[in-house]
Design an enzyme around this catalytic site. Structure first.
Site, PDB file in Angstrom:
ATOM      1  N   TYR A  14       0.938  -1.155  -0.021  1.00  0.00           N
ATOM      2  CA  TYR A  14       0.025  -0.085  -0.047  1.00  0.00           C
ATOM      3  C   TYR A  14       0.757   1.412   0.150  1.00  0.00           C
ATOM      4  CZ  TYR A  14      -3.652  -3.424   1.058  1.00  0.00           C
ATOM      5  OH  TYR A  14      -4.471  -4.294   1.338  1.00  0.00           O
ATOM      6  N   HIS A  19      -4.652   6.044  -1.391  1.00  0.00           N
ATOM      7  CA  HIS A  19      -5.379   5.891  -0.037  1.00  0.00           C
ATOM      8  C   HIS A  19      -4.336   6.032   1.197  1.00  0.00           C
ATOM      9  CE1 HIS A  19      -9.327   4.972   1.388  1.00  0.00           C
ATOM     10  NE2 HIS A  19      -9.039   3.884   1.584  1.00  0.00           N
ATOM     11  N   TYR A  64      -5.695  -0.711   9.314  1.00  0.00           N
ATOM     12  CA  TYR A  64      -6.152  -0.634   8.292  1.00  0.00           C
ATOM     13  C   TYR A  64      -7.154   0.442   8.247  1.00  0.00           C
ATOM     14  CZ  TYR A  64      -3.687  -4.626   6.559  1.00  0.00           C
ATOM     15  OH  TYR A  64      -2.259  -5.640   6.173  1.00  0.00           O
ATOM     16  N   ASN A  66     -10.451   1.081   7.324  1.00  0.00           N
ATOM     17  CA  ASN A  66     -11.717   1.112   7.967  1.00  0.00           C
ATOM     18  C   ASN A  66     -11.801   0.924   9.453  1.00  0.00           C
ATOM     19  OD1 ASN A  66     -12.316   1.084   5.449  1.00  0.00           O
ATOM     20  ND2 ASN A  66     -13.139  -1.034   5.132  1.00  0.00           N
ATOM     21  N   ASP A  91      -6.678  11.052   2.041  1.00  0.00           N
ATOM     22  CA  ASP A  91      -7.350  11.176   0.837  1.00  0.00           C
ATOM     23  C   ASP A  91      -8.737  11.793   0.387  1.00  0.00           C
ATOM     24  OD1 ASP A  91      -7.458   8.302   1.927  1.00  0.00           O
ATOM     25  OD2 ASP A  91      -8.534   7.870  -0.322  1.00  0.00           O
ATOM     26  N   ASN A 112     -14.190   5.583   4.729  1.00  0.00           N
ATOM     27  CA  ASN A 112     -14.468   4.710   5.542  1.00  0.00           C
ATOM     28  C   ASN A 112     -13.484   5.011   6.831  1.00  0.00           C
ATOM     29  OD1 ASN A 112     -16.448   3.400   4.397  1.00  0.00           O
ATOM     30  ND2 ASN A 112     -15.093   1.941   3.233  1.00  0.00           N
TER      31      ASN A 112
END
Length: 187
Positions: A14, A19, A64, A66, A91, A112
């Site tokens: 990632y 993100h 993460y 969420n 973002d 989220n």
């Protein structure tokens, strides 16, 4: 005391994705202030510095995206930091690449990570710095988990620098001053 959180997902796959712009800004801030964001605490990685005479905790949640709110809640609770002193960097697909927007409060707008923070903090009153990543042409998830083109990366890195200055202004002069100075920013 301030808590500055950059949102993103942990792991090399990632790194530098759309993100993860929040993580990128925190990493640049750590470099600027010559500190390490490597202490494992609050379900994340954190480091400590001073900005404008204020103690500032930099945090990258490892939950993460969420579940980011769990990390934010733990750090805010531990340090007893008021929600007005919690700055979230993340973002925003509704902003073009190279744009930045600051808000003092508001809804999650479909993000989220912000939904999780609002839910865990029982408040939507916290300053946020939105980094524009542009609109996806097709599917949202592959887009936000994708990387910038080389041209867009140049623009977004200029936006990261403005984001750091926006954090410094927020801490030194308040949210209204930061909004007045940076909400028209275009890289």
């Amino acid at each position: 005391m301030y808590l500055v959180i950059g949102l993103g997902n942990p792991g090399d796959e990632y790194r530098h994705t759309r993100h993860n712009v929040g993580f990128d800004v925190i990493d640049l801030m750590a470099g600027k202030y010559n500190i390490s964001v490597n202490r494992i605490k609050f379900k994340g990685m954190c480091g400590e510095t001073n900005i404008a005479g204020e103690k500032v905790i930099l945090l990258k949640p490892n939950t993460y995206m969420n579940l980011s709110g769990e990390s934010v809640r733990e750090a805010a609770s531990f340090y007893k930091i008021l929600s007005e002193n919690i700055i979230i960097i993340y973002d925003d697909i509704s902003l073009d690449v190279g744009k930045l927007r600051i808000r003092s409060k508001g809804s999650a707008g479909g993000h989220n990570g912000i939904k999780s923070i609002i839910s865990n903090m029982n408040s939507d009153i916290f300053p946020r710095i939105k980094i524009g990543v542009g609109q996806p042409e097709r599917s949202l998830i592959p887009y936000v988990l994708g990387r910038f083109s080389s041209e867009d990366r140049i623009l977004v890195e200029k936006t990261f620098e403005a984001g750091i200055k926006a954090v410094e202004t927020l801490i030194a002069k308040g949210c209204t001053e930061a909004m007045n100075e940076f909400n028209g920013f275009i890289a």
